[in-house]
Design a protein around this motif. Sequence first.
Motif, PDB file in Angstrom:
ATOM      1  N   PRO A  19    -129.256  15.529  12.881  1.00 41.81           N
ATOM      2  CA  PRO A  19    -128.176  14.541  12.883  1.00 41.81           C
ATOM      3  C   PRO A  19    -126.888  15.116  12.306  1.00 41.81           C
ATOM      4  O   PRO A  19    -126.907  16.003  11.447  1.00 41.81           O
ATOM      5  CB  PRO A  19    -128.738  13.409  12.011  1.00 41.81           C
ATOM      6  CG  PRO A  19    -129.816  14.043  11.194  1.00 41.81           C
ATOM      7  CD  PRO A  19    -130.385  15.135  12.034  1.00 41.81           C
ATOM      8  N   ARG A  35    -124.437   8.784   9.892  1.00 36.34           N
ATOM      9  CA  ARG A  35    -124.860   9.947  10.668  1.00 36.34           C
ATOM     10  C   ARG A  35    -124.999   9.567  12.137  1.00 36.34           C
ATOM     11  O   ARG A  35    -125.249   8.411  12.474  1.00 36.34           O
ATOM     12  CB  ARG A  35    -126.201  10.495  10.162  1.00 36.34           C
ATOM     13  CG  ARG A  35    -126.185  10.929   8.721  1.00 36.34           C
ATOM     14  CD  ARG A  35    -127.389  11.775   8.346  1.00 36.34           C
ATOM     15  NE  ARG A  35    -128.667  11.205   8.752  1.00 36.34           N
ATOM     16  CZ  ARG A  35    -129.842  11.647   8.305  1.00 36.34           C
ATOM     17  NH1 ARG A  35    -129.887  12.650   7.451  1.00 36.34           N
ATOM     18  NH2 ARG A  35    -130.969  11.073   8.709  1.00 36.34           N
ATOM     19  N   ARG A  36    -124.865  10.580  12.986  1.00 37.42           N
ATOM     20  CA  ARG A  36    -125.029  10.383  14.434  1.00 37.42           C
ATOM     21  C   ARG A  36    -126.148  11.285  14.937  1.00 37.42           C
ATOM     22  O   ARG A  36    -126.225  12.464  14.596  1.00 37.42           O
ATOM     23  CB  ARG A  36    -123.730  10.726  15.164  1.00 37.42           C
ATOM     24  CG  ARG A  36    -123.790  10.479  16.681  1.00 37.42           C
ATOM     25  CD  ARG A  36    -122.530  10.918  17.399  1.00 37.42           C
ATOM     26  NE  ARG A  36    -122.406  12.373  17.408  1.00 37.42           N
ATOM     27  CZ  ARG A  36    -121.447  13.048  16.761  1.00 37.42           C
ATOM     28  NH1 ARG A  36    -120.548  12.424  16.045  1.00 37.42           N
ATOM     29  NH2 ARG A  36    -121.412  14.368  16.828  1.00 37.42           N
ATOM     30  N   ARG A  37    -127.012  10.721  15.772  1.00 36.53           N
ATOM     31  CA  ARG A  37    -128.052  11.472  16.456  1.00 36.53           C
ATOM     32  C   ARG A  37    -127.872  11.320  17.960  1.00 36.53           C
ATOM     33  O   ARG A  37    -127.520  10.245  18.446  1.00 36.53           O
ATOM     34  CB  ARG A  37    -129.447  10.969  16.068  1.00 36.53           C
ATOM     35  CG  ARG A  37    -129.878  11.296  14.654  1.00 36.53           C
ATOM     36  CD  ARG A  37    -131.338  10.951  14.413  1.00 36.53           C
ATOM     37  NE  ARG A  37    -131.576   9.518  14.289  1.00 36.53           N
ATOM     38  CZ  ARG A  37    -132.181   8.775  15.187  1.00 36.53           C
ATOM     39  NH1 ARG A  37    -132.605   9.315  16.312  1.00 36.53           N
ATOM     40  NH2 ARG A  37    -132.359   7.491  14.981  1.00 36.53           N
ATOM     41  N   VAL A  47    -127.044   7.519  18.592  1.00 40.53           N
ATOM     42  CA  VAL A  47    -127.596   6.575  17.635  1.00 40.53           C
ATOM     43  C   VAL A  47    -126.951   6.846  16.291  1.00 40.53           C
ATOM     44  O   VAL A  47    -126.926   7.997  15.828  1.00 40.53           O
ATOM     45  CB  VAL A  47    -129.131   6.709  17.530  1.00 40.53           C
ATOM     46  CG1 VAL A  47    -129.674   5.853  16.392  1.00 40.53           C
ATOM     47  CG2 VAL A  47    -129.788   6.328  18.850  1.00 40.53           C
ATOM     48  N   PHE A  48    -126.435   5.810  15.656  1.00 41.35           N
ATOM     49  CA  PHE A  48    -125.802   5.945  14.354  1.00 41.35           C
ATOM     50  C   PHE A  48    -126.728   5.399  13.275  1.00 41.35           C
ATOM     51  O   PHE A  48    -127.362   4.354  13.457  1.00 41.35           O
ATOM     52  CB  PHE A  48    -124.460   5.213  14.330  1.00 41.35           C
ATOM     53  CG  PHE A  48    -123.417   5.874  15.192  1.00 41.35           C
ATOM     54  CD1 PHE A  48    -122.659   6.916  14.698  1.00 41.35           C
ATOM     55  CD2 PHE A  48    -123.219   5.464  16.500  1.00 41.35           C
ATOM     56  CE1 PHE A  48    -121.714   7.553  15.497  1.00 41.35           C
ATOM     57  CE2 PHE A  48    -122.280   6.082  17.307  1.00 41.35           C
ATOM     58  CZ  PHE A  48    -121.522   7.137  16.803  1.00 41.35           C
ATOM     59  N   GLU A  49    -126.798   6.119  12.151  1.00 38.99           N
ATOM     60  CA  GLU A  49    -127.675   5.767  11.039  1.00 38.99           C
ATOM     61  C   GLU A  49    -126.844   5.558   9.774  1.00 38.99           C
ATOM     62  O   GLU A  49    -125.865   6.281   9.547  1.00 38.99           O
ATOM     63  CB  GLU A  49    -128.667   6.893  10.742  1.00 38.99           C
ATOM     64  CG  GLU A  49    -129.484   7.353  11.915  1.00 38.99           C
ATOM     65  CD  GLU A  49    -130.288   8.604  11.584  1.00 38.99           C
ATOM     66  OE1 GLU A  49    -131.332   8.794  12.221  1.00 38.99           O
ATOM     67  OE2 GLU A  49    -129.869   9.385  10.689  1.00 38.99           O
ATOM     68  N   PHE A  56    -132.852   6.203   4.128  1.00 37.96           N
ATOM     69  CA  PHE A  56    -132.508   5.570   5.404  1.00 37.96           C
ATOM     70  C   PHE A  56    -132.530   4.049   5.261  1.00 37.96           C
ATOM     71  O   PHE A  56    -133.488   3.470   4.735  1.00 37.96           O
ATOM     72  CB  PHE A  56    -133.509   6.000   6.476  1.00 37.96           C
ATOM     73  CG  PHE A  56    -133.355   5.280   7.789  1.00 37.96           C
ATOM     74  CD1 PHE A  56    -132.468   5.735   8.742  1.00 37.96           C
ATOM     75  CD2 PHE A  56    -134.098   4.143   8.059  1.00 37.96           C
ATOM     76  CE1 PHE A  56    -132.331   5.064   9.957  1.00 37.96           C
ATOM     77  CE2 PHE A  56    -133.968   3.473   9.265  1.00 37.96           C
ATOM     78  CZ  PHE A  56    -133.077   3.936  10.213  1.00 37.96           C
ATOM     79  N   ASP A  59    -130.434   1.810  11.720  1.00 33.39           N
ATOM     80  CA  ASP A  59    -129.699   2.539  12.745  1.00 33.39           C
ATOM     81  C   ASP A  59    -129.467   1.638  13.950  1.00 33.39           C
ATOM     82  O   ASP A  59    -129.893   0.477  13.974  1.00 33.39           O
ATOM     83  CB  ASP A  59    -130.405   3.839  13.144  1.00 33.39           C
ATOM     84  CG  ASP A  59    -131.767   3.620  13.798  1.00 33.39           C
ATOM     85  OD1 ASP A  59    -131.985   2.536  14.376  1.00 33.39           O
ATOM     86  OD2 ASP A  59    -132.604   4.532  13.743  1.00 33.39           O
ATOM     87  N   THR A  60    -128.789   2.184  14.950  1.00 35.72           N
ATOM     88  CA  THR A  60    -128.415   1.400  16.130  1.00 35.72           C
ATOM     89  C   THR A  60    -129.403   1.572  17.277  1.00 35.72           C
ATOM     90  O   THR A  60    -129.090   1.217  18.416  1.00 35.72           O
ATOM     91  CB  THR A  60    -127.002   1.797  16.615  1.00 35.72           C
ATOM     92  OG1 THR A  60    -126.989   3.209  16.924  1.00 35.72           O
ATOM     93  CG2 THR A  60    -125.959   1.500  15.559  1.00 35.72           C
ATOM     94  N   SER A  61    -130.617   2.073  16.989  1.00 39.96           N
ATOM     95  CA  SER A  61    -131.554   2.363  18.073  1.00 39.96           C
ATOM     96  C   SER A  61    -132.219   1.123  18.648  1.00 39.96           C
ATOM     97  O   SER A  61    -132.661   1.137  19.796  1.00 39.96           O
ATOM     98  CB  SER A  61    -132.640   3.340  17.582  1.00 39.96           C
ATOM     99  OG  SER A  61    -133.425   2.741  16.565  1.00 39.96           O
ATOM    100  N   VAL A  93    -125.332  -2.289  10.600  1.00 36.51           N
ATOM    101  CA  VAL A  93    -124.814  -1.737  11.850  1.00 36.51           C
ATOM    102  C   VAL A  93    -124.271  -2.822  12.762  1.00 36.51           C
ATOM    103  O   VAL A  93    -123.842  -2.537  13.883  1.00 36.51           O
ATOM    104  CB  VAL A  93    -125.880  -0.891  12.581  1.00 36.51           C
ATOM    105  CG1 VAL A  93    -126.236   0.333  11.767  1.00 36.51           C
ATOM    106  CG2 VAL A  93    -127.109  -1.709  12.911  1.00 36.51           C
TER     107      VAL A  93
END
Length: 247
Positions: A19, A35-37, A47-49, A56, A59-61, A93
């Motif tokens: 990430p 963070r971005r994945r 996906v942003f965390e 953690f 996230d936006t998943s 998020v």
Amino acid sequence: MQPQPQPPQPYDAAADRPPVTVDRREGPYGEVVLRRRGGGEQGSEAVFEIIANGCFLMDTSDGRSERLLVRAALDALPAGRPAPALLIGGLGVGFSLVEAAAEPRWGRIAVVEREAAVIDWHRNGPLAAVSAEALADPRTEIIHTDLIAHLRTGGSGAPTYDALCLDIDNGPDWTVTEDNGGLYSPAGLAACAARLTPGGVLAVWSAQPSAAFEESLRNAGFTQVRTDEIAVARGVPDVVHLAVRGA
């Protein structure tokens, strides 16, 4: 009938990369990181965390459980209550706010968020892609303060709400920030009840079920206590604890 072979999926190397840190802030409650994945060359969606103090948070998943938090609270309200007022504890998020703003039955929508960085990421950063329309809704108000302090201050003139939807940590049995444990204490639950209208609903998100918290809700005078589970890809389900303030 034999299952048909599936065509090979294109390999997206970006999805396997570590990430990327988009922003890191030091604040009064410690470090908070965005963070971005993913988001690679094959069109995979980034996906942003959000990471707080190395742990953690979300996230936006997916967002199913954050949306259920709001939807279940509305469903639990007495039928026919006009334009119920909603307080969302934790912007995160943005999924809970987006769910609320998409529902015309809600009246005032207040969102309490203590991290200035999180608010900035929604107003001027990558999370605006999730929440821009909901933030622009005239019913929405963002309140930059600590949720527990907000619930406990204001006295008899403080605004009340028909529903409190709270998602400020990983749940009553696993807090990232020690001070957040006060929300789940008898004093914290009493503060929640004081801000609810009679028959109002308290909904609390958690990363795992908590029978002890259900008992705490009953001991605090809440009724119709229940826990709704949301299946996740791995591990125990996310849950929403629901309870009703008596008349």
